[in-house]
Motif scaffolding. Sequence first.
Motif, PDB file in Angstrom:
ATOM      1  N   ILE A  27       0.847  -1.199   0.000  1.00  0.00           N
ATOM      2  CA  ILE A  27       0.000   0.000   0.000  1.00  0.00           C
ATOM      3  C   ILE A  27       0.881   1.248   0.000  1.00  0.00           C
ATOM      4  O   ILE A  27       0.610   2.218  -0.707  1.00  0.00           O
ATOM      5  N   ASP A  28       1.945   1.229   0.789  1.00  0.00           N
ATOM      6  CA  ASP A  28       2.864   2.374   0.806  1.00  0.00           C
ATOM      7  C   ASP A  28       3.518   2.559  -0.559  1.00  0.00           C
ATOM      8  O   ASP A  28       3.693   3.693  -1.030  1.00  0.00           O
ATOM      9  N   LEU A  29       3.878   1.450  -1.162  1.00  0.00           N
ATOM     10  CA  LEU A  29       4.486   1.510  -2.488  1.00  0.00           C
ATOM     11  C   LEU A  29       3.513   2.111  -3.503  1.00  0.00           C
ATOM     12  O   LEU A  29       3.897   2.960  -4.318  1.00  0.00           O
ATOM     13  N   LEU A  30       2.258   1.690  -3.413  1.00  0.00           N
ATOM     14  CA  LEU A  30       1.235   2.208  -4.318  1.00  0.00           C
ATOM     15  C   LEU A  30       1.018   3.701  -4.085  1.00  0.00           C
ATOM     16  O   LEU A  30       0.900   4.479  -5.041  1.00  0.00           O
ATOM     17  N   GLU A  31       0.992   4.129  -2.835  1.00  0.00           N
ATOM     18  CA  GLU A  31       0.814   5.545  -2.534  1.00  0.00           C
ATOM     19  C   GLU A  31       1.984   6.374  -3.052  1.00  0.00           C
ATOM     20  O   GLU A  31       1.798   7.485  -3.552  1.00  0.00           O
TER      21      GLU A  31
END
Length: 186
Positions: free
Chosen positions: A4-8
């Motif tokens: 999720i952090d990577l996507l953000e």
Amino acid sequence: MDPIDLLEKRIAALELEVLPFAKEVGPDKSQLITDLLIQTHSMTTTALSCREVITSILRRMEVINDYLNPAYCDTQLDIQDKKQYILELYPEMKKTMQLVVDFERLRTFLDSPSINNIPSLVDKLERLTISNVNTYQECKEVTNKILQALQQYNDITKSIKILFAQLEESITNIEISLLPKAKIDE
């Protein structure tokens, strides 16, 4: 690293590429695309929550999109049906093709200088039409005069025939009165 952090982070990098002004204004004063999308989604959901018809349409959007797809017909028809459809259309297609061939053959005449010269001849055609109408009126008047003259000729010949008949009758009566009476009794 959390997916999720990577996507953000990827979305934030994309926002900086798409909206370069976000760098200059600063993160606290500009809205991020994800925030705008979430806000739009919540507004749309709120607006559609009490409208059953629209929500049922939205649930069926995938099916509607399938029907709107131009290739949908191709996927639904099997080969035999397509063949039958083409065979039914063949006479009409043949006629259309013949019309196209005829048109192409006649196209040389349409592009000829005589046809292209038509707009310049409109005034001349108009003058000739007016002249033709005038000539027609004159011919009509002459025809009426000729008919009147023929009627007068017929009246004159009829009166001459009557006069000749009266004259012959008068001459016959005179001849009869001049004959000796003996010949009359015989």
